[in-house]
Design a protein around this motif. Structure first.
Motif, PDB file in Angstrom:
ATOM      1  N   LYS A   1      33.615  45.592  36.459  1.00  0.00           N
ATOM      2  CA  LYS A   1      33.613  44.918  37.758  1.00  0.00           C
ATOM      3  C   LYS A   1      34.842  45.341  38.549  1.00  0.00           C
ATOM      4  O   LYS A   1      35.978  45.120  38.101  1.00  0.00           O
ATOM      5  CB  LYS A   1      33.594  43.408  37.561  1.00  0.00           C
ATOM      6  CG  LYS A   1      32.317  42.890  36.912  1.00  0.00           C
ATOM      7  CD  LYS A   1      32.357  41.380  36.742  1.00  0.00           C
ATOM      8  CE  LYS A   1      31.080  40.877  36.082  1.00  0.00           C
ATOM      9  NZ  LYS A   1      31.104  39.412  35.901  1.00  0.00           N
ATOM     10  N   VAL A   2      34.589  45.946  39.727  1.00  0.00           N
ATOM     11  CA  VAL A   2      35.673  46.513  40.524  1.00  0.00           C
ATOM     12  C   VAL A   2      35.631  45.925  41.932  1.00  0.00           C
ATOM     13  O   VAL A   2      34.569  45.779  42.527  1.00  0.00           O
ATOM     14  CB  VAL A   2      35.581  48.048  40.603  1.00  0.00           C
ATOM     15  CG1 VAL A   2      36.759  48.615  41.403  1.00  0.00           C
ATOM     16  CG2 VAL A   2      35.540  48.660  39.210  1.00  0.00           C
ATOM     17  N   LEU A   3      36.816  45.583  42.463  1.00  0.00           N
ATOM     18  CA  LEU A   3      36.943  45.125  43.841  1.00  0.00           C
ATOM     19  C   LEU A   3      37.865  46.101  44.568  1.00  0.00           C
ATOM     20  O   LEU A   3      38.986  46.364  44.138  1.00  0.00           O
ATOM     21  CB  LEU A   3      37.551  43.719  43.886  1.00  0.00           C
ATOM     22  CG  LEU A   3      37.887  43.181  45.283  1.00  0.00           C
ATOM     23  CD1 LEU A   3      36.628  43.018  46.129  1.00  0.00           C
ATOM     24  CD2 LEU A   3      38.649  41.853  45.173  1.00  0.00           C
ATOM     25  N   THR A   4      37.356  46.647  45.691  1.00  0.00           N
ATOM     26  CA  THR A   4      38.182  47.530  46.521  1.00  0.00           C
ATOM     27  C   THR A   4      38.573  46.784  47.779  1.00  0.00           C
ATOM     28  O   THR A   4      37.748  46.184  48.466  1.00  0.00           O
ATOM     29  CB  THR A   4      37.415  48.811  46.897  1.00  0.00           C
ATOM     30  OG1 THR A   4      36.260  48.480  47.667  1.00  0.00           O
ATOM     31  CG2 THR A   4      37.003  49.569  45.649  1.00  0.00           C
ATOM     32  N   ILE A   5      39.890  46.780  48.078  1.00  0.00           N
ATOM     33  CA  ILE A   5      40.399  46.102  49.287  1.00  0.00           C
ATOM     34  C   ILE A   5      41.054  47.181  50.152  1.00  0.00           C
ATOM     35  O   ILE A   5      42.159  47.670  49.829  1.00  0.00           O
ATOM     36  CB  ILE A   5      41.406  44.999  48.913  1.00  0.00           C
ATOM     37  CG1 ILE A   5      40.809  44.020  47.884  1.00  0.00           C
ATOM     38  CG2 ILE A   5      41.876  44.241  50.154  1.00  0.00           C
ATOM     39  CD1 ILE A   5      41.777  42.980  47.355  1.00  0.00           C
TER      40      ILE A   5
ATOM     41  N   GLY B   1      39.857  39.923  50.491  1.00  0.00           N
ATOM     42  CA  GLY B   1      40.028  40.300  49.085  1.00  0.00           C
ATOM     43  C   GLY B   1      40.470  39.135  48.226  1.00  0.00           C
ATOM     44  O   GLY B   1      39.997  38.944  47.103  1.00  0.00           O
ATOM     45  N   ILE B   2      41.392  38.331  48.771  1.00  0.00           N
ATOM     46  CA  ILE B   2      41.864  37.153  48.022  1.00  0.00           C
ATOM     47  C   ILE B   2      40.720  36.179  47.793  1.00  0.00           C
ATOM     48  O   ILE B   2      40.532  35.645  46.699  1.00  0.00           O
ATOM     49  CB  ILE B   2      43.019  36.488  48.777  1.00  0.00           C
ATOM     50  CG1 ILE B   2      44.246  37.413  48.771  1.00  0.00           C
ATOM     51  CG2 ILE B   2      43.367  35.138  48.150  1.00  0.00           C
ATOM     52  CD1 ILE B   2      45.374  36.945  49.672  1.00  0.00           C
ATOM     53  N   VAL B   3      39.932  35.919  48.849  1.00  0.00           N
ATOM     54  CA  VAL B   3      38.788  34.999  48.736  1.00  0.00           C
ATOM     55  C   VAL B   3      37.780  35.528  47.742  1.00  0.00           C
ATOM     56  O   VAL B   3      37.220  34.782  46.921  1.00  0.00           O
ATOM     57  CB  VAL B   3      38.137  34.772  50.118  1.00  0.00           C
ATOM     58  CG1 VAL B   3      36.854  33.968  49.975  1.00  0.00           C
ATOM     59  CG2 VAL B   3      39.110  34.063  51.057  1.00  0.00           C
ATOM     60  N   ALA B   4      37.513  36.836  47.783  1.00  0.00           N
ATOM     61  CA  ALA B   4      36.528  37.428  46.869  1.00  0.00           C
ATOM     62  C   ALA B   4      36.952  37.269  45.413  1.00  0.00           C
ATOM     63  O   ALA B   4      36.122  37.121  44.502  1.00  0.00           O
ATOM     64  CB  ALA B   4      36.335  38.905  47.202  1.00  0.00           C
ATOM     65  N   GLY B   5      38.258  37.297  45.178  1.00  0.00           N
ATOM     66  CA  GLY B   5      38.749  37.205  43.797  1.00  0.00           C
ATOM     67  C   GLY B   5      38.865  35.794  43.260  1.00  0.00           C
ATOM     68  O   GLY B   5      39.026  35.598  42.050  1.00  0.00           O
ATOM     69  N   GLN B   6      38.785  34.799  44.151  1.00  0.00           N
ATOM     70  CA  GLN B   6      38.952  33.415  43.703  1.00  0.00           C
ATOM     71  C   GLN B   6      37.745  32.950  42.881  1.00  0.00           C
ATOM     72  O   GLN B   6      36.615  33.045  43.327  1.00  0.00           O
ATOM     73  CB  GLN B   6      39.146  32.496  44.907  1.00  0.00           C
ATOM     74  CG  GLN B   6      40.505  32.678  45.590  1.00  0.00           C
ATOM     75  CD  GLN B   6      40.640  31.811  46.824  1.00  0.00           C
ATOM     76  OE1 GLN B   6      39.651  31.280  47.353  1.00  0.00           O
ATOM     77  NE2 GLN B   6      41.878  31.659  47.310  1.00  0.00           N
ATOM     78  N   GLY B   7      38.009  32.461  41.699  1.00  0.00           N
ATOM     79  CA  GLY B   7      36.947  31.939  40.841  1.00  0.00           C
ATOM     80  C   GLY B   7      36.126  33.013  40.162  1.00  0.00           C
ATOM     81  O   GLY B   7      35.208  32.705  39.395  1.00  0.00           O
TER      82      GLY B   7
ATOM     83  N   GLU C   1      49.813  37.079  45.789  1.00  0.00           N
ATOM     84  CA  GLU C   1      48.935  35.901  45.787  1.00  0.00           C
ATOM     85  C   GLU C   1      47.858  36.016  44.718  1.00  0.00           C
ATOM     86  O   GLU C   1      47.508  35.035  44.065  1.00  0.00           O
ATOM     87  CB  GLU C   1      48.317  35.725  47.177  1.00  0.00           C
ATOM     88  CG  GLU C   1      47.671  34.357  47.344  1.00  0.00           C
ATOM     89  CD  GLU C   1      47.456  33.999  48.805  1.00  0.00           C
ATOM     90  OE1 GLU C   1      46.598  33.138  49.060  1.00  0.00           O
ATOM     91  OE2 GLU C   1      48.149  34.576  49.678  1.00  0.00           O
ATOM     92  N   ILE C   2      47.318  37.239  44.545  1.00  0.00           N
ATOM     93  CA  ILE C   2      46.300  37.428  43.497  1.00  0.00           C
ATOM     94  C   ILE C   2      46.918  37.201  42.107  1.00  0.00           C
ATOM     95  O   ILE C   2      46.347  36.522  41.257  1.00  0.00           O
ATOM     96  CB  ILE C   2      45.686  38.837  43.591  1.00  0.00           C
ATOM     97  CG1 ILE C   2      44.831  38.965  44.849  1.00  0.00           C
ATOM     98  CG2 ILE C   2      44.838  39.140  42.350  1.00  0.00           C
ATOM     99  CD1 ILE C   2      44.274  40.368  45.079  1.00  0.00           C
ATOM    100  N   ARG C   3      48.121  37.756  41.904  1.00  0.00           N
ATOM    101  CA  ARG C   3      48.771  37.612  40.596  1.00  0.00           C
ATOM    102  C   ARG C   3      49.150  36.168  40.276  1.00  0.00           C
ATOM    103  O   ARG C   3      49.213  35.765  39.116  1.00  0.00           O
ATOM    104  CB  ARG C   3      50.014  38.490  40.539  1.00  0.00           C
ATOM    105  CG  ARG C   3      49.714  39.925  40.135  1.00  0.00           C
ATOM    106  CD  ARG C   3      49.391  39.971  38.622  1.00  0.00           C
ATOM    107  NE  ARG C   3      49.075  41.329  38.204  1.00  0.00           N
ATOM    108  CZ  ARG C   3      47.889  41.736  37.825  1.00  0.00           C
ATOM    109  NH1 ARG C   3      46.852  40.890  37.864  1.00  0.00           N
ATOM    110  NH2 ARG C   3      47.687  42.973  37.425  1.00  0.00           N
ATOM    111  N   ALA C   4      49.370  35.355  41.303  1.00  0.00           N
ATOM    112  CA  ALA C   4      49.711  33.948  41.056  1.00  0.00           C
ATOM    113  C   ALA C   4      48.564  33.213  40.363  1.00  0.00           C
ATOM    114  O   ALA C   4      48.785  32.236  39.640  1.00  0.00           O
ATOM    115  CB  ALA C   4      50.066  33.260  42.369  1.00  0.00           C
ATOM    116  N   ASP C   5      47.330  33.700  40.574  1.00  0.00           N
ATOM    117  CA  ASP C   5      46.150  33.033  40.011  1.00  0.00           C
ATOM    118  C   ASP C   5      45.483  33.850  38.915  1.00  0.00           C
ATOM    119  O   ASP C   5      44.731  33.316  38.109  1.00  0.00           O
ATOM    120  CB  ASP C   5      45.147  32.754  41.143  1.00  0.00           C
ATOM    121  CG  ASP C   5      43.909  32.024  40.630  1.00  0.00           C
ATOM    122  OD1 ASP C   5      44.072  30.943  40.024  1.00  0.00           O
ATOM    123  OD2 ASP C   5      42.797  32.558  40.822  1.00  0.00           O
TER     124      ASP C   5
END
Length: 618
Positions: A6-10, A40-46, A69-73
């Motif tokens: 699973k890959v996310l590109t921002i 990107g942050i929203v896409a990664g949440q949850g 912000e991504i690393r915080a979660d």
């Protein structure tokens, strides 16, 4: 590697996102895209991605801020930042914020897909390894914490058990001290009748048996806490075995069993070891053998060679099932036969094995159901010189020697019976005594009466013995007073209390129940006393007053008065122990030796034998 990855590109460039999607999906990856940092942050949440490709130059927010912000979660996803030419400074900042690597955009889109994909693969592997290591460390830390919690609980439980045993020991030993002490005090009377001596013997043996059970439980506790130590000295091995044979012969005879001691001719007479623990091992093994044997008998074989004692206890009893043999030496474990007997605590064999191992040996068992058992053990027991043997106790303190000043002894104890016992014992030989019911009163009496010596109980209300002793020592120091010997008395049975006793200022510790000889020896040691003694028979003073036992026979019973024979026959025919004992007691004045012999048979319920002797023709 990339299948189902699973890959996310921002990235704000649709061209870059399209290129990355095409390259990665061709390898089986599942790719999603976002053109701004916030998307990107929203896409990664949850949702958990395996890999995020993050452009550092975004229209709405800095890529470093997105990364932070991504690393915080999310600390499990591998993140690769995409930089422009010369973006080393930005890439370094990204690595400091938790990125797993950086790739220049030109390199990523140059068409060298194999190099690009290889870098992505390694980044994902490094992150997964890091997460796995962190998880393993966390699990290990939790296991260590669990072990520490378990150890703490075990320590607390052990302390609670030790406190319970100490309290129970105190509660049980305190009345036992009075029982056994007053028996010793009564035994000092030179005018006792044979019947009174006999009754005192019964009370003393019963008390000693109960004390033995208490000591069994305390021994297990000492074994578990590592406080068990050896008390080695020279002793007469043959004398020990002879006393054991005399002790157990009566039990064996009462059951109609033979008891054979087969001693090697080269067995040394004097050896060095822990006589008390070895005696207890023999008593436990031989006592069990007699207890669980109904027909046949018990044999003890003893050999010695090169400083090693080897022993075997064989019986013809019920035998022990093979499945039960494995746990036979564990505390509180009893065989099926033992449980049916409703006797014992299941501690004897566990204590025996631990004692033997402490003495440098071990024990094993072999047994067959219906054919009996054999217990084999060996210990290190070197030969010793006879000159090392302690002198046997053959005399009893009668009174203080003449021309000595009167000595004042203070007895501090909250139990009236214990105070009375010690005071009566001390007064009987010429000491002057005073009493106190707790530590505070003891300090007050000491200050006013100025005793020469103090017997101090440790467990008392208001102020315990430790606190009272500390207060006495403080006042002695502050006032420049001479030191009064203070001997601690305790019924807890834990010798390790000696540390606390010493710290409080006590000179010594004596365990309850105590022997009269210990009391007098301790007083002599600290007060430099001399006594006048009365010679007694070795081992037991009261035996000198006992008549020689005559073995009952048909001829001896025939010589009894007709009325006595008739009453005795009626009693044994009905199995009436009380009536038979009354008849026997009536013979104490005219035939004391024969009375002793008949009394022993009555106690052993040998009624048929007595009946056959009284009616030889039937």
């Amino acid at each position: 590697m990339f299948n189902d990855l699973k890959v996310l590109t921002i990235d704000d460039s649709a061209t870059v996102r399209h290129y990355l999607r095409r390259v990665l999906t061709q390898k089986g990856a599942v790719v999603e895209g976002a053109e701004t940092g916030r998307q990107g942050i929203v896409a990664g949440q949850g949702r958990r991605f395996d890999l995020i490709l993050l452009d550092l130059m975004l229209p709405d927010m800095n890529g470093i801020e997105v990364l932070r912000e991504i690393r915080a979660d999310d600390d499990e996803t591998a993140i690769i930042v995409l930089t422009g030419e010369g973006g080393i400074k930005a890439a370094t900042a990204a690595l400091q914020q938790g990125a797993d690597g950086y790739i220049e955009k030109q390199e990523a889109t140059s068409g060298d897909t194999e190099s690009f994909l290889y870098q992505l693969q390694k980044a994902v592997e490094r992150r997964r390894a890091l997460v796995a290591e962190r998880t393993l460390r966390a699990e290990l830390a939790e296991k260590i914490a669990q072990l520490q919690r378990s150890e703490q609980k075990a320590m607390e439980a052990n302390r609670a058990k030790s406190a319970f045993l100490a309290n129970m020991s105190h509660e049980l030993r305190t009345p036992l001290n009075a029982i056994l002490g007053f028996v010793q005090l009564l035994g000092r009377d030179e005018n006792l009748t044979a019947k009174q001596i006999d009754i005192l013997g019964i009370v003393n043996r019963s008390g000693e048996h109960l004390l033995g059970l208490i000591n069994d439980v305390l021994s297990i506790s000492k074994i578990e806490t590592g406080r068990l130590t050896l008390n080695e000295h020279a002793f007469n091995l043959r004398g020990l075995l002879d006393s054991l044979r005399d002790m157990l012969a009566i039990r064996a005879q009462a059951k109609g069993l033979y008891l054979v001691f087969e001693l090697a001719p080269d067995l040394p007479e004097v050896v060095r070891g822990d006589e008390g623990k070895l005696r207890q091992c023999f008593i436990n093994l031989l006592g069990n053998a007699v207890k669980f044997t109904e027909t046949g008998g018990v044999m003890l074989r003893v050999e010695w060679a090169d400083g090693n004692l080897r022993c075997a206890v064989d019986d013809t009893g019920h035998g022990i099932d093979e499945a039960e043999q494995e746990k036979l030496f564990e505390p509180f474990v009893q065989t099926e036969t033992g449980r049916k007997s409703l006797e014992g605590s299941g501690l004897g064999l566990a204590i025996t094995r631990n004692f033997l191992r402490l003495m440098g040996g071990d024990i094993s068992v072999s047994s067959q159901i219906g054919r009996g058992s054999a217990f084999l053990f060996s210990i290190r027991l070197p030969r010793a010189d006879r000159v090392d043997l302690p002198m046997p106790e053959s005399r009893r303190v009668q009174r203080l020697a003449a021309n000595q000043p009167t000595r004042k002894i203070l007895v501090v104890d909250d139990t009236p019976e214990n105070r009375q016992l010690l005071c009566d014992l001390l007064q009987s030989v010429g000491f002057e005594t005073a009493e106190a019911v707790h530590g505070a009163e003891g300090v007050a009496v000491w200050e006013k009466w100025k005793p020469d010596f103090i017997w101090m109980d440790m467990r008392m209300p208001v102020m315990d013995g430790l606190a009272a002793t500390r207060e006495i020592r403080r006042r002695e120091t502050d006032g420049g007073l001479p030191r009064t010997p203070v001997i601690a008395l305790t019924a807890s049975g834990f010798e390790h209390e000696m540390d606390a006793v010493n710290d409080a200022g006590c000179d010594e510790l004596v365990l309850k129940p105590f022997r009269a000889s210990t009391i007098f020896e301790t007083l002599a040691k600290y007060l430099k006393l001399e006594y006048e003694y009365r010679e007694v028979a070795a081992g037991n003073a009261s035996k000198s007053a006992e008549p020689a036992v005559e073995e009952p026979t048909a001829e001896r019973l025939a010589a009894l008065p007709a009325e006595v024979k008739e009453r005795l026959l009626a009693a044994v025919s009905e199995g009436d122990v009380r009536a038979a004992t009354e008849v026997v007691d009536s013979l104490n004045g005219t035939a004391p030796g024969l009375a002793q012999g008949i009394r022993a048979m009555v106690r052993q319920y040998r009624f048929e034998e007595l009946q056959d002797m009284l009616e030889p023709g039937k």
